[in-house]
Design an enzyme around this catalytic site. Structure first.
Site, PDB file in Angstrom:
ATOM      1  CB  ALA A  78      -0.894  -0.014   1.237  1.00 50.45           C
ATOM      2  CD  GLU A  91       1.362  -5.395   5.866  1.00 52.92           C
ATOM      3  OE1 GLU A  91       2.202  -6.238   6.236  1.00 52.92           O
ATOM      4  OE2 GLU A  91       0.625  -5.557   4.875  1.00 52.92           O
ATOM      5  N   GLY A 144       0.667  -4.901   1.155  1.00 51.01           N
ATOM      6  CA  GLY A 144      -0.450  -5.041   0.218  1.00 51.01           C
ATOM      7  C   GLY A 144      -0.023  -5.694  -1.089  1.00 51.01           C
ATOM      8  CD  GLU A 168      -2.690  -7.437   2.750  1.00 48.93           C
ATOM      9  OE1 GLU A 168      -2.396  -6.240   2.567  1.00 48.93           O
ATOM     10  OE2 GLU A 168      -3.529  -7.810   3.565  1.00 48.93           O
TER      11      GLU A 168
HETATM   12  N1  DAK Z   1       4.555   3.212  -0.668  1.00 47.50           N
HETATM   13  C1  DAK Z   1       4.955   4.366  -1.300  1.00 47.50           C
HETATM   14  N2  DAK Z   1       6.189   4.545  -1.791  1.00 47.50           N
HETATM   15  C2  DAK Z   1       7.073   3.530  -1.650  1.00 47.50           C
HETATM   16  C3  DAK Z   1       6.739   2.313  -1.000  1.00 47.50           C
HETATM   17  C4  DAK Z   1       5.398   2.172  -0.501  1.00 47.50           C
HETATM   18  N3  DAK Z   1       4.936   1.059   0.097  1.00 47.50           N
HETATM   19  N4  DAK Z   1       7.826   1.517  -1.010  1.00 47.50           N
HETATM   20  C5  DAK Z   1       8.786   2.217  -1.649  1.00 47.50           C
HETATM   21  N5  DAK Z   1       8.336   3.431  -2.018  1.00 47.50           N
HETATM   22  C6  DAK Z   1       9.056   4.475  -2.743  1.00 47.50           C
HETATM   23  C7  DAK Z   1      10.138   5.090  -1.869  1.00 47.50           C
HETATM   24  O1  DAK Z   1       9.585   6.070  -0.993  1.00 47.50           O
HETATM   25  C8  DAK Z   1      11.067   5.652  -2.924  1.00 47.50           C
HETATM   26  O2  DAK Z   1      10.520   6.849  -3.414  1.00 47.50           O
HETATM   27  P1  DAK Z   1      11.486   8.125  -3.719  1.00 47.50           P
HETATM   28  O3  DAK Z   1      12.128   8.431  -2.417  1.00 47.50           O
HETATM   29  O4  DAK Z   1      12.458   7.597  -4.768  1.00 47.50           O
HETATM   30  O5  DAK Z   1      10.525   9.163  -4.213  1.00 47.50           O
HETATM   31  C9  DAK Z   1      10.977   4.633  -4.049  1.00 47.50           C
HETATM   32  O6  DAK Z   1       9.760   3.926  -3.840  1.00 47.50           O
HETATM   33  C10 DAK Z   1      12.122   3.622  -4.018  1.00 47.50           C
HETATM   34  O7  DAK Z   1      12.173   3.079  -2.730  1.00 47.50           O
HETATM   35  P2  DAK Z   1      13.539   2.970  -1.885  1.00 47.50           P
HETATM   36  O8  DAK Z   1      14.443   4.124  -2.179  1.00 47.50           O
HETATM   37  O9  DAK Z   1      13.158   2.733  -0.475  1.00 47.50           O
HETATM   38  O10 DAK Z   1      14.172   1.654  -2.561  1.00 47.50           O
HETATM   39  P3  DAK Z   1      15.155   0.586  -1.882  1.00 47.50           P
HETATM   40  O11 DAK Z   1      15.577  -0.313  -2.982  1.00 47.50           O
HETATM   41  O12 DAK Z   1      16.187   1.269  -1.038  1.00 47.50           O
HETATM   42  O13 DAK Z   1      14.231  -0.236  -0.854  1.00 47.50           O
HETATM   43  C11 DAK Z   1      12.233  -1.467  -0.202  1.00 47.50           C
HETATM   44  C12 DAK Z   1      13.192  -1.013  -1.368  1.00 47.50           C
HETATM   45  C13 DAK Z   1      11.073  -2.200  -0.816  1.00 47.50           C
HETATM   46  C14 DAK Z   1      13.014  -2.397   0.744  1.00 47.50           C
HETATM   47  C15 DAK Z   1      11.800  -0.199   0.582  1.00 47.50           C
HETATM   48  O14 DAK Z   1      11.329   0.789  -0.342  1.00 47.50           O
HETATM   49  C16 DAK Z   1      10.719  -0.490   1.567  1.00 47.50           C
HETATM   50  O15 DAK Z   1      10.988  -0.998   2.654  1.00 47.50           O
HETATM   51  N6  DAK Z   1       9.469  -0.105   1.221  1.00 47.50           N
HETATM   52  C17 DAK Z   1       8.347  -0.228   2.114  1.00 47.50           C
HETATM   53  C18 DAK Z   1       7.823  -1.627   2.090  1.00 47.50           C
HETATM   54  C19 DAK Z   1       6.692  -1.787   3.059  1.00 47.50           C
HETATM   55  O16 DAK Z   1       6.814  -1.471   4.249  1.00 47.50           O
HETATM   56  N7  DAK Z   1       5.512  -2.240   2.548  1.00 47.50           N
HETATM   57  C20 DAK Z   1       4.324  -2.311   3.321  1.00 47.50           C
HETATM   58  C21 DAK Z   1       3.475  -1.088   3.059  1.00 47.50           C
HETATM   59  S1  DAK Z   1       2.146  -0.994   4.229  1.00 47.50           S
HETATM   60  C22 DAK Z   1      -4.779  -0.837   6.349  1.00 47.50           C
HETATM   61  C23 DAK Z   1      -4.835  -0.657   4.989  1.00 47.50           C
HETATM   62  C24 DAK Z   1      -3.785  -1.082   4.171  1.00 47.50           C
HETATM   63  C25 DAK Z   1      -2.669  -1.689   4.735  1.00 47.50           C
HETATM   64  C26 DAK Z   1      -2.635  -1.894   6.098  1.00 47.50           C
HETATM   65  C27 DAK Z   1      -3.688  -1.486   6.903  1.00 47.50           C
HETATM   66  N8  DAK Z   1      -5.832  -0.372   7.196  1.00 47.50           N
HETATM   67  C28 DAK Z   1      -6.673   0.669   6.777  1.00 47.50           C
HETATM   68  C29 DAK Z   1      -5.822  -0.758   8.572  1.00 47.50           C
HETATM   69  C30 DAK Z   1      -1.557  -2.060   3.933  1.00 47.50           C
HETATM   70  C31 DAK Z   1      -0.329  -1.773   4.392  1.00 47.50           C
HETATM   71  C32 DAK Z   1       0.886  -1.874   3.576  1.00 47.50           C
HETATM   72  O17 DAK Z   1       0.973  -2.502   2.528  1.00 47.50           O
END
Ligand code: DAK
Length: 260
Positions: A67, A135, A112, A115
């Site tokens: 997400a 998450e 997500g 998911e």
């Molecule tokens: N969302 C938005 N942007 C993202 C992103 C994400 N999930 N993941 C990466 N990006 C963006 C980064 O901000 C960066 O943007 P710029 O700074 O270049 O503008 C670009 O993508 C490249 O990312 P990195 O520079 O971080 O790239 P790396 O290769 O260094 O690292 C990585 C890649 C995948 C390890 C890292 O980006 C990372 O850890 N990303 C986050 C992964 C993550 O935590 N995913 C889970 C997201 S939370 C709910 C509703 C929905 C949900 C939950 C609850 N409720 C209403 C209760 C769902 C939740 C999720 O999915």
């Protein structure tokens, strides 16, 4: 080919490929992307010639990093709930397609993003792919039905490791038989999304296969629809924990958690 704002829909032979197309944001799922996905699924459903669907992400790095964290950080509790609802609905529609759906995971499938892959019938992962539900590191729980689908896919023990501890799955050193994820051999940098043989492409098979699978194959979990635990989710989005986690990610620092 149909180009939506954040997604491409391609047709080759009887296979439709849905490609998330936000590579700069690692194909993160925001409201517009989920809406595009809903539109693409509607087109696929209307096209009677499609016999299989591949879902994948643009670029080398990500199937989807989950997400959209920046978008979620700006959401009110009501918007967060609507976002979660939309995710549930669209993934439910993907899961309900009467044809086989393959997730071709070339890089990360996180949150997500995993998911989304779990709502597909098969997951084919490249050697370097990483799958997980991080998450917990953001003060959230999976919000698009992953808590249920992950258990169905990998079993309750493994699912708890992923969801509670934020562990990620990568290619096992030895190929484990019975794995619910098909890992490509180390030499292949991209997943081969077509798990069928060249001699027997989907067009050569009865379209009833998908219907049969829907009707029988998943009977074990009939009635176990992913629960959108509304009150619980609403409570989560109102709490400070998620906000702290989301903001910390955007500011590239470790969140300072408070309380239990
Ligand atoms: N969302 C938005 N942007 C993202 C992103 C994400 N999930 N993941 C990466 N990006 C963006 C980064 O901000 C960066 O943007 P710029 O700074 O270049 O503008 C670009 O993508 C490249 O990312 P990195 O520079 O971080 O790239 P790396 O290769 O260094 O690292 C990585 C890649 C995948 C390890 C890292 O980006 C990372 O850890 N990303 C986050 C992964 C993550 O935590 N995913 C889970 C997201 S939370 C709910 C509703 C929905 C949900 C939950 C609850 N409720 C209403 C209760 C769902 C939740 C999720 O999915």
């Amino acid at each position: 080919m149909t180009a939506f704002a954040n997604l491409l829909l391609e047709r080759a032979d009887a296979v439709a490929t849905i490609r998330l197309n936000r590579p700069k944001a690692l194909n993160a799922l925001d409201t517009a992307t989920l809406q595009d996905l809903a539109r693409a699924l509607r087109d696929v459903r209307r096209d009677g010639d499609v016999r299989a669907v591949v879902v994948t992400g643009a670029g080398d790095k990500a199937f989807s990093a989950g997400a959209d964290i920046a978008a979620m950080a700006a959401m009110s509790a009501v918007e967060g709930h609507a976002f979660s609802r939309l995710g549930h609905e669209v993934l439910g529609r993907l899961e309900a397609l009467p044809i086989p759906v393959v997730a071709a995971v070339g890089g990360v499938a996180l949150g997500g993003g995993l998911e989304l892959a779990l709502a597909c019938d098969l997951i084919v992962a490249a050697d370097r792919a990483r799958l997980g539900q991080p998450e917990i590191n953001l003060g959230l729980i999976p919000g698009f039905g992953g808590t249920q689908r992950l258990v169905w896919r990998v079993g309750v023990g493994r699912a708890r490791e992923l969801v509670y501890l934020g562990r990620q799955l990568s290619r096992p050193r030895r190929s484990a038989s019975g794995s619910s994820i098909a890992w490509c051999p180390p030499s292949s940098s991209r997943p081969r999304p077509r798990p069928w043989r060249r001699s027997s492409p989907p067009r050569r098979r009865s379209p009833d296969a998908g219907q049969a699978r829907r009707g029988g194959g998943d009977r074990g979990r009939a009635g176990h629809r992913p629960a959108l635990r509304e009150r619980g989710l609403r409570r989560r989005v109102r709490q400070r924990g998620p906000r702290r986690g989301l903001r910390a990610f955007l500011e590239r620092r470790t969140p300072a958690w408070k309380g239990r």
